[in-house]
Write a protein that holds these residues in place. Structure first.
Motif, mmCIF file in Angstrom:
data_model
loop_
_atom_site.group_PDB
_atom_site.id
_atom_site.type_symbol
_atom_site.label_atom_id
_atom_site.label_comp_id
_atom_site.label_asym_id
_atom_site.label_seq_id
_atom_site.Cartn_x
_atom_site.Cartn_y
_atom_site.Cartn_z
ATOM 1 N N GLY A 66 66.622 -15.850 12.540
ATOM 2 C CA GLY A 66 66.102 -14.490 12.553
ATOM 3 C C GLY A 66 67.205 -13.455 12.536
ATOM 4 N N ILE A 67 68.262 -13.693 13.314
ATOM 5 C CA ILE A 67 69.393 -12.757 13.313
ATOM 6 C C ILE A 67 70.017 -12.697 11.923
ATOM 7 C CG2 ILE A 67 71.727 -12.384 14.207
ATOM 8 C CD1 ILE A 67 70.758 -13.515 16.884
ATOM 9 N N ALA A 68 70.147 -13.863 11.290
ATOM 10 C CA ALA A 68 70.699 -13.896 9.934
ATOM 11 C C ALA A 68 69.828 -13.087 8.978
ATOM 12 C CB ALA A 68 70.812 -15.344 9.451
ATOM 13 N N ALA A 69 68.503 -13.206 9.110
ATOM 14 C CA ALA A 69 67.587 -12.453 8.245
ATOM 15 C C ALA A 69 67.748 -10.954 8.448
ATOM 16 C CB ALA A 69 66.152 -12.873 8.519
ATOM 17 N N ILE A 70 67.859 -10.522 9.702
ATOM 18 C CA ILE A 70 67.998 -9.091 9.989
ATOM 19 C C ILE A 70 69.336 -8.559 9.481
ATOM 20 C CG2 ILE A 70 68.220 -7.402 11.855
ATOM 21 C CD1 ILE A 70 66.206 -9.103 13.446
ATOM 22 N N VAL A 71 70.409 -9.331 9.705
ATOM 23 C CA VAL A 71 71.728 -8.909 9.235
ATOM 24 C C VAL A 71 71.745 -8.802 7.712
ATOM 25 C CG1 VAL A 71 74.152 -9.612 9.025
ATOM 26 C CG2 VAL A 71 72.985 -9.799 11.226
ATOM 27 N N LEU A 72 71.168 -9.784 7.038
ATOM 28 C CA LEU A 72 71.135 -9.749 5.577
ATOM 29 C C LEU A 72 70.269 -8.601 5.070
ATOM 30 C CD1 LEU A 72 70.861 -13.572 4.805
ATOM 31 C CD2 LEU A 72 72.796 -12.075 4.281
ATOM 32 N N LEU A 73 69.187 -8.301 5.778
ATOM 33 C CA LEU A 73 68.330 -7.184 5.375
ATOM 34 C C LEU A 73 69.080 -5.861 5.472
ATOM 35 C CD1 LEU A 73 65.561 -5.962 4.648
ATOM 36 C CD2 LEU A 73 65.063 -5.901 7.109
ATOM 37 N N VAL A 74 69.729 -5.616 6.603
ATOM 38 C CA VAL A 74 70.469 -4.370 6.791
ATOM 39 C C VAL A 74 71.660 -4.302 5.828
ATOM 40 C CG1 VAL A 74 71.804 -2.982 8.429
ATOM 41 C CG2 VAL A 74 69.731 -4.169 9.192
ATOM 42 N N ALA A 75 72.326 -5.446 5.626
ATOM 43 C CA ALA A 75 73.443 -5.473 4.679
ATOM 44 C C ALA A 75 72.960 -5.136 3.270
ATOM 45 C CB ALA A 75 74.107 -6.853 4.690
ATOM 46 N N GLY A 76 71.804 -5.676 2.894
ATOM 47 C CA GLY A 76 71.244 -5.364 1.588
ATOM 48 C C GLY A 76 70.919 -3.890 1.459
ATOM 49 N N LEU A 77 70.350 -3.320 2.511
ATOM 50 C CA LEU A 77 70.038 -1.891 2.520
ATOM 51 C C LEU A 77 71.290 -1.064 2.248
ATOM 52 C CD1 LEU A 77 68.015 0.447 3.274
ATOM 53 C CD2 LEU A 77 68.835 0.189 5.625
ATOM 54 N N ILE A 78 72.386 -1.420 2.907
ATOM 55 C CA ILE A 78 73.635 -0.667 2.766
ATOM 56 C C ILE A 78 74.268 -0.899 1.399
ATOM 57 C CG2 ILE A 78 75.983 -0.413 3.663
ATOM 58 C CD1 ILE A 78 74.842 -1.174 6.433
ATOM 59 N N VAL A 79 74.342 -2.165 0.983
ATOM 60 C CA VAL A 79 75.003 -2.492 -0.286
ATOM 61 C C VAL A 79 74.250 -1.896 -1.467
ATOM 62 C CG1 VAL A 79 75.599 -4.380 -1.850
ATOM 63 C CG2 VAL A 79 76.104 -4.573 0.590
ATOM 64 N N PHE A 80 72.924 -2.036 -1.482
ATOM 65 C CA PHE A 80 72.143 -1.465 -2.580
ATOM 66 C C PHE A 80 72.354 0.048 -2.661
ATOM 67 C CE2 PHE A 80 68.839 -5.056 -1.947
ATOM 68 C CZ PHE A 80 69.606 -5.908 -2.729
ATOM 69 N N ALA A 81 72.347 0.705 -1.502
ATOM 70 C CA ALA A 81 72.524 2.156 -1.478
ATOM 71 C C ALA A 81 73.899 2.548 -2.014
ATOM 72 C CB ALA A 81 72.333 2.685 -0.065
ATOM 73 N N GLN A 82 74.933 1.841 -1.574
ATOM 74 C CA GLN A 82 76.290 2.177 -2.004
ATOM 75 C C GLN A 82 76.475 1.961 -3.502
ATOM 76 O OE1 GLN A 82 78.746 3.584 -0.143
ATOM 77 N NE2 GLN A 82 77.246 3.739 1.494
ATOM 78 N N LEU A 83 75.958 0.844 -4.011
ATOM 79 C CA LEU A 83 76.119 0.551 -5.433
ATOM 80 C C LEU A 83 75.356 1.549 -6.301
ATOM 81 C CD1 LEU A 83 75.845 -3.356 -5.472
ATOM 82 C CD2 LEU A 83 77.907 -1.960 -5.750
ATOM 83 N N CYS A 84 74.120 1.828 -5.922
ATOM 84 C CA CYS A 84 73.308 2.750 -6.717
ATOM 85 C C CYS A 84 73.870 4.164 -6.666
ATOM 86 C CB CYS A 84 71.860 2.736 -6.226
ATOM 87 S SG CYS A 84 70.975 1.189 -6.578
#
Length: 306
Positions: free
Chosen positions: A24-42
């Motif tokens: 579950g922690i891995a899922a939450i970390v990956l979710l937040v990381a995706g939120l940040i990475v997608f935002a930065q790239l776009c």
């Protein structure tokens, strides 16, 4: 791929004999990381086009669209994380029925959409009238973005936080009600703080908005109603701000410095009423459950009445 368990509430689909804390922690970390990475790239791509070809800096229609698109990417990304980490079919993230319930979506849009739009408009009557010049092309572009991209951005936030994260936290407890309380509390507080303001009025409006979305998701057994409400909330806010020629870019870039007013809580009162209505209509049936037999993938034939 494992099947969805039978007769469980939306937030308990990941629950099992083992609480799977590390997963579950891995899922939450990956979710937040995706939120940040997608935002930065776009945003980087949009800024490069703005500065290199259009000669613009700061918030523009292109950067607004890029931000909305980055949030919309959370829909497939959350489904991918669910399938990869928990072996659940992508469709189960929509609802306990295993698919997106268009009937629930349509009825909630008709029942709650106009009311929330009116409440949002009333709140803007008390907004300070500090305006900036706008050109017609930008106003038209923002209108198109508001009608097309902003609803998808709101949906992306729902799938990521009231969907995936709510399910992760809801599976960490031994019982359904403690799981709901944990999931609602943590997702509401965390996502509110991620919006970057500690002003009591602004933060309070976020807490009510995201708390209402989590409670409604729990009671209705899916994300459709939350997607409707969050979409109407965001679309009306941006459209009204543009109509009134408010400084949207300045507000977004200095969100932590803005002083809120009681007007920020006007929509919160409307959301509280809607949440109470949803709770009242489900008081006898309780939260919606997955089918008696469970399922291994999307089930198109399941009734929209779930």
């Amino acid at each position: 791929m494992q099947g969805v368990p039978a007769e469980v509430e939306y937030h308990r689909v990941y629950a099992g004999e083992k609480r799977q804390i590390l997963r579950g922690i891995a899922a939450i970390v990956l979710l937040v990381a995706g939120l940040i990475v997608f935002a930065q790239l776009c945003q980087a791509a949009a800024s490069m086009i703005d500065t290199g070809f259009l000669g613009r800096t700061g918030l523009s229609p292109l950067t607004q669209a890029a931000g909305a698109f980055s949030l919309a990417l959370l829909i497939p990304y959350s489904m991918l994380l669910q399938r990869s980490l928990y072996g659940q079919p992508a469709g189960s993230l929509h609802s306990v029925a295993g698919h997106f319930r268009f009937g629930v979506f349509g009825r909630s849009l008709l029942a709650f959409g106009p009311f929330l739009l009116i409440v949002m408009s009333v709140g803007f009557l008390f907004t300070p009238d500090d305006t900036i010049p706008w050109n017609t092309a930008d106003l038209v572009a923002y209108f198109v973005i508001s009608m097309t991209m902003i609803p998808l951005a709101a949906a992306g936030e729902e799938y990521g936080f009231r969907g995936l994260m709510f399910r992760v936290l809801g599976g960490w407890t031994r019982g359904s009600l403690p799981g709901a309380i944990l999931g609602i509390t943590v997702t509401t507080v965390l996502f509110s703080l991620l919006h970057g303001s500690l002003d009591p009025y602004i933060l309070g409006s976020y807490l009510v908005l995201f708390g209402a979305m989590a409670i409604i998701t729990w009671r209705t057994g899916g994300l459709e109603v939350a997607v409707v409400l969050h979409g109407v909330y965001n679309v009306s806010a941006l459209s009204l701000a543009n109509t009134l020629h408010l400084d949207v870019g300045g507000d977004l870039s200095s969100r932590s410095e803005i002083a809120g007013t009681p007007a920020n809580l006007v929509p919160s009162a409307g959301l509280a009423v809607i949440t109470a209505i949803v709770w009242w209509t489900t008081r006898k049936s309780g939260p919606a459950l997955t089918p008696e037999s469970g399922y291994a993938d999307s089930v198109p034939g399941v009734s929209d009445d779930a």
